[in-house]
Write a protein that holds these residues in place. Sequence first.
Motif, PDB file in Angstrom:
ATOM      1  N   THR A  63      17.733  22.525  12.380  1.00 46.24           N
ATOM      2  CA  THR A  63      18.747  21.468  12.329  1.00 46.24           C
ATOM      3  C   THR A  63      18.563  20.473  13.469  1.00 46.24           C
ATOM      4  OG1 THR A  63      20.279  22.667  13.754  1.00 46.24           O
ATOM      5  CG2 THR A  63      20.456  23.083  11.383  1.00 46.24           C
ATOM      6  N   SER A  64      17.532  20.696  14.290  1.00 42.46           N
ATOM      7  CA  SER A  64      17.244  19.859  15.456  1.00 42.46           C
ATOM      8  C   SER A  64      18.403  19.822  16.444  1.00 42.46           C
ATOM      9  CB  SER A  64      16.859  18.439  15.056  1.00 42.46           C
ATOM     10  OG  SER A  64      17.990  17.685  14.754  1.00 42.46           O
ATOM     11  N   THR A  65      19.208  20.887  16.490  1.00 47.48           N
ATOM     12  CA  THR A  65      20.275  20.945  17.498  1.00 47.48           C
ATOM     13  C   THR A  65      19.665  21.221  18.869  1.00 47.48           C
ATOM     14  OG1 THR A  65      21.742  21.828  15.804  1.00 47.48           O
ATOM     15  CG2 THR A  65      22.489  21.979  18.088  1.00 47.48           C
ATOM     16  N   GLY A  66      18.924  22.309  18.944  1.00 51.82           N
ATOM     17  CA  GLY A  66      18.231  22.579  20.196  1.00 51.82           C
ATOM     18  C   GLY A  66      19.004  23.419  21.196  1.00 51.82           C
ATOM     19  N   TYR A  67      20.106  24.051  20.767  1.00 53.32           N
ATOM     20  CA  TYR A  67      20.759  25.023  21.652  1.00 53.32           C
ATOM     21  C   TYR A  67      19.792  26.164  21.936  1.00 53.32           C
ATOM     22  CZ  TYR A  67      25.602  23.347  20.865  1.00 53.32           C
ATOM     23  OH  TYR A  67      26.759  22.626  20.829  1.00 53.32           O
ATOM     24  N   GLY A  68      19.948  26.801  23.084  1.00 54.28           N
ATOM     25  CA  GLY A  68      19.180  27.998  23.384  1.00 54.28           C
ATOM     26  C   GLY A  68      20.125  29.179  23.573  1.00 54.28           C
ATOM     27  N   ALA A  69      19.639  30.389  23.273  1.00 52.62           N
ATOM     28  CA  ALA A  69      20.473  31.572  23.492  1.00 52.62           C
ATOM     29  C   ALA A  69      19.659  32.704  24.095  1.00 52.62           C
ATOM     30  CB  ALA A  69      21.099  32.044  22.187  1.00 52.62           C
ATOM     31  N   ALA A  70      18.383  32.469  24.318  1.00 51.72           N
ATOM     32  CA  ALA A  70      17.561  33.513  24.911  1.00 51.72           C
ATOM     33  C   ALA A  70      16.567  32.804  25.809  1.00 51.72           C
ATOM     34  CB  ALA A  70      16.829  34.300  23.832  1.00 51.72           C
ATOM     35  N   ASP A  71      15.956  33.533  26.712  1.00 48.89           N
ATOM     36  CA  ASP A  71      14.938  32.917  27.542  1.00 48.89           C
ATOM     37  C   ASP A  71      13.679  32.772  26.692  1.00 48.89           C
ATOM     38  OD1 ASP A  71      13.406  31.895  29.475  1.00 48.89           O
ATOM     39  OD2 ASP A  71      13.128  33.783  30.552  1.00 48.89           O
ATOM     40  N   LEU A  72      13.604  31.646  25.986  1.00 50.32           N
ATOM     41  CA  LEU A  72      12.511  31.457  25.030  1.00 50.32           C
ATOM     42  C   LEU A  72      11.147  31.581  25.699  1.00 50.32           C
ATOM     43  CD1 LEU A  72      13.663  28.561  22.708  1.00 50.32           C
ATOM     44  CD2 LEU A  72      13.573  30.991  22.247  1.00 50.32           C
ATOM     45  N   SER A  73      11.083  31.203  26.993  1.00 51.57           N
ATOM     46  CA  SER A  73       9.775  31.235  27.657  1.00 51.57           C
ATOM     47  C   SER A  73       9.278  32.671  27.825  1.00 51.57           C
ATOM     48  CB  SER A  73       9.847  30.521  29.010  1.00 51.57           C
ATOM     49  OG  SER A  73      10.838  31.116  29.816  1.00 51.57           O
ATOM     50  N   SER A  74      10.180  33.651  27.660  1.00 47.72           N
ATOM     51  CA  SER A  74       9.733  35.048  27.734  1.00 47.72           C
ATOM     52  C   SER A  74       9.268  35.546  26.368  1.00 47.72           C
ATOM     53  CB  SER A  74      10.854  35.939  28.252  1.00 47.72           C
ATOM     54  OG  SER A  74      11.777  36.219  27.217  1.00 47.72           O
ATOM     55  N   TRP A  75       9.575  34.782  25.307  1.00 44.48           N
ATOM     56  CA  TRP A  75       9.058  35.136  23.979  1.00 44.48           C
ATOM     57  C   TRP A  75       7.579  34.776  23.923  1.00 44.48           C
ATOM     58  CZ3 TRP A  75      12.869  33.415  19.500  1.00 44.48           C
ATOM     59  CH2 TRP A  75      14.090  34.099  19.651  1.00 44.48           C
ATOM     60  N   PRO A  76       6.808  35.369  22.986  1.00 41.35           N
ATOM     61  CA  PRO A  76       5.389  34.995  22.870  1.00 41.35           C
ATOM     62  C   PRO A  76       5.267  33.511  22.481  1.00 41.35           C
ATOM     63  CG  PRO A  76       5.906  36.954  21.544  1.00 41.35           C
ATOM     64  CD  PRO A  76       7.194  36.409  22.029  1.00 41.35           C
ATOM     65  N   ALA A  77       4.171  32.871  22.910  1.00 44.66           N
ATOM     66  CA  ALA A  77       3.978  31.440  22.662  1.00 44.66           C
ATOM     67  C   ALA A  77       4.061  31.117  21.172  1.00 44.66           C
ATOM     68  CB  ALA A  77       2.632  30.989  23.221  1.00 44.66           C
ATOM     69  N   VAL A  78       3.641  32.074  20.336  1.00 41.28           N
ATOM     70  CA  VAL A  78       3.603  31.781  18.906  1.00 41.28           C
ATOM     71  C   VAL A  78       5.010  31.549  18.353  1.00 41.28           C
ATOM     72  CG1 VAL A  78       3.623  34.217  18.217  1.00 41.28           C
ATOM     73  CG2 VAL A  78       2.642  32.526  16.694  1.00 41.28           C
ATOM     74  N   THR A  79       6.032  32.178  18.951  1.00 41.90           N
ATOM     75  CA  THR A  79       7.389  31.939  18.464  1.00 41.90           C
ATOM     76  C   THR A  79       7.848  30.522  18.810  1.00 41.90           C
ATOM     77  OG1 THR A  79       8.333  32.842  20.483  1.00 41.90           O
ATOM     78  CG2 THR A  79       8.079  34.365  18.658  1.00 41.90           C
ATOM     79  N   ALA A  80       7.431  30.040  19.975  1.00 44.74           N
ATOM     80  CA  ALA A  80       7.769  28.668  20.353  1.00 44.74           C
ATOM     81  C   ALA A  80       7.171  27.698  19.346  1.00 44.74           C
ATOM     82  CB  ALA A  80       7.248  28.367  21.754  1.00 44.74           C
ATOM     83  N   MET A  81       5.904  27.927  19.010  1.00 47.83           N
ATOM     84  CA  MET A  81       5.217  27.079  18.047  1.00 47.83           C
ATOM     85  C   MET A  81       5.898  27.168  16.684  1.00 47.83           C
ATOM     86  SD  MET A  81       2.664  25.035  17.857  1.00 47.83           S
ATOM     87  CE  MET A  81       1.842  24.239  16.460  1.00 47.83           C
TER      88      MET A  81
END
Lengths: 484, 484
Positions: A318-336
């Motif tokens: 939805t292009s909101t862009g809220y965060g709820a977890a430390d995304l940088s600790s997730w594997p890079a592939v999830t960010a992609m």
Amino acid sequence: MVNARNTTRLLSMPVLWMGVVQLCFGLLSLFLFRDRVAAAFLEPAGVMLLASLLITVATSKTDLSKVSFRDALMFATLTWIVTGLLGGFPIMLVTDVSFTDAVFESISALTTTGATILTGLDNMPKSFLLYRQFLQWMGGLGVVIFVVAVLPMLNVGGMRLLKAETPGPVKDDRLTPRIANTAHYLWFIYLLITFLCALAYYFGGMSPYDAIAHSFTTVSTGGFSTHDASMWYFQSHTLLAVSNVFMLLGAISFALHFRVLHSTTPRLYWKDEETRVFLYLVAGLTLILTFYLHQEGRYPDWEESLSFSAFHVISFITSTGYGAADLSSWPAVTAMFLVFCAYLGGCAGSTAGGNKIIRDIITFKVIRREIRQILHPQAVLSLRYQGDEVDNDIRDAVMGFMSFAAGSTLVITLMLMGTGLDFWSSFTAVAACINVLGPGFGQVGSNFQPVSDIGIWILSGAMILGRLEYFTVLALFVPAFWRY
Amino acid sequence: MVNARNTTRLLSMPVLWMGVVQLCFGLLSLFLFRDRVAAAFLEPAGVMLLASLLITVATSKTDLSKVSFRDALMFATLTWIVTGLLGGFPIMLVTDVSFTDAVFESISALTTTGATILTGLDNMPKSFLLYRQFLQWMGGLGVVIFVVAVLPMLNVGGMRLLKAETPGPVKDDRLTPRIANTAHYLWFIYLLITFLCALAYYFGGMSPYDAIAHSFTTVSTGGFSTHDASMWYFQSHTLLAVSNVFMLLGAISFALHFRVLHSTTPRLYWKDEETRVFLYLVAGLTLILTFYLHQEGRYPDWEESLSFSAFHVISFITSTGYGAADLSSWPAVTAMFLVFCAYLGGCAGSTAGGNKIIRDIITFKVIRREIRQILHPQAVLSLRYQGDEVDNDIRDAVMGFMSFAAGSTLVITLMLMGTGLDFWSSFTAVAACINVLGPGFGQVGSNFQPVSDIGIWILSGAMILGRLEYFTVLALFVPAFWRY
Ligand SMILES: [K+]
Ligand SMILES: [K+]
């Protein structure tokens, strides 16, 4: 020929509007929040109100019924630029950031992008934080009116597909009545959903202030928060679920919301091809991410994996862009993966960014037909959307849009890398801005401070370009626009 | 329905051909190079020759005049898969790499990609190195025949645009005569340009062996070298210039080469819109890179900056992939710039990969027309290529191709990141494979060894997908392909 007088006269409206908004927040600061930043709102407000008054007097003889398509195109881009510039003054005065950064923050708010150059939000004055949230809400309403009233008329990116969708009885083909009509019918829906969202957040456990502040940026799919920890500040899966519902509502066509409300037939959501595909996609992508996070053993149980997956897929698609977890600790592939969701986008006629589901559908069908055509070279294969044959000019416009979006990503990423940012940071920063998504990764993972001044201006332009669906802005750059 | 007997019979041809090639290289190893690797060629060759004989006998009653479009589609994809698998055996036997890696290397050769999993080329047996080079040359010839004879008939990616371009007097609409006719007229041009290239390399200072070996991979825009240092092993700007000329020739339509030679009118190159735009683009991109490298102070003088810039722009835009400088020491933005060049691609009807200039032109014109359409909503604006109006179905096919190419990049990059490779390495590896370019950056900067086995198979598939212009392969995956 663009009429300079018309344009100036039209522009006095956003100046006046921005002046009134800042005046209100000055008064809120003074009498409600008492947080000593009233002057940062009242000083610019005074100048703006005076300026808009002078412009109105100077151009009083303008006949606004003569506003042409070109005036309107010019007006759309200039409105976001002018309000972006003016909205930046309180940001600069309250936080001491540079003018460049303040304008970026302001454009980021008004385009409902939500990319930020600020840190330490939790300690900032409450009136200032609410101002930021409100800019997104206001920008979201502006976007809804723009995409429902203006884009279908110009067939920008194939949006003539939605022409018949305009709510209300008047199906006028002239621009001014169309905008007035759309605004008349949609502002109430927008306000209603916001109100319900605030209420739900409140009952879900937020303070009244946070509930209102976050309702502003949920319905507008803006994504600004009053806390550095974003939506996980509240550490509540209930609130994530509430947020999911209202982000989805914010990313579905407001014209469709109107029809559902008007006919009290919720089944219309499901009968709408775009909304149906959108919900299927959200479900499918959520499942994929849930399974991935679960097998990575990132969270103790399925419920938690599902909650975080659903929230992030919805937040990004939805292009909101809220965060709820430390995304940088997730594997890079999830960010992609999440960036990929952002490119898919929400539904047309909403506040969501990205390429939009309706264009994804048309593109998918064009590709599928091409493959079938190879097997049946002589056959004339149809291409239908919502049961109707899709015209050539709409297909061209959609495919032109998709190619331009892909090309822009490549070229703007190249420009950002030229300013010294690495590839991953550049690419995600560009994806965050042209899809009006907000969060980036890598060096811009927590905020956009590491970007150079030139980079910040490039990204500011990218947000406006993406928000106005590229072609609205591009039209100003062809010589024909300025002739006769 | 696909005729299994026809397909099998057809496939005996590439098996026979690969057997003959390996037999020849076995004999070369035995009698000319005396480098003790003859068995690595002769053993698989024996099996292949026997197998093709058995297939031919078993399917001797097949009537090849009944080959359908579907048989041909199936044949195209299977040919590259089968020759890829078979071509890998000598690689596995000579270098001790795994079967997975050997097949990757073989497919990389036959698709003229040039990505490698090998290091220490300079010390490898000469017959083996020449075999690798020759696979690219052979693959290049196969591609030329495929793209000139088959793609226009199927309108794959809008290539019906080129239908009238087939060389020779017969403008047959049936596939078998068309392929025979094209092959008949083009193999000589291909051989002639290769011969001239080898001659020029020889007079430019290469040994006869290197001159022949590099002519194979220049004209086929393959990019394999017999040295780890690639084209800069020779440290000669003259050789770079020679290489530039023949890479450009390899990336221009071979049907056009035929017409120029047949009419002895070199001006035809300039009259061809695609070739003209291609040369302008090469010049423009070279200038940009030259200025950038010069202001970075990377080379002592303008001449050297220009020579390296021209060579790399041409190497990447033609998807050859030769290197002449330690690109990893250049700023990251130049790598991204070169990858961008690779996406632009060479001319259709050549051995070059990428999206192809003709599609870039149509896409640019579609986008430009959309922008103009916004200013003139009622007007019917034309879209011409080479003076003729471009049909709807061609525009759809071109735009479908472009969107699919962009989408594939995103999805395959995501898959590679899932195997644990970082973003920059994944993205450039995918760009290197789907554009049949060859060199990657980051972890795959020197070779593709860091990629996991699953990643290697994904990339092998990506090379075939890109080489056969996506839709040829995709057609095999629709249920309709397998019905009636
Ligand atoms: K956003
Ligand atoms: K290559």
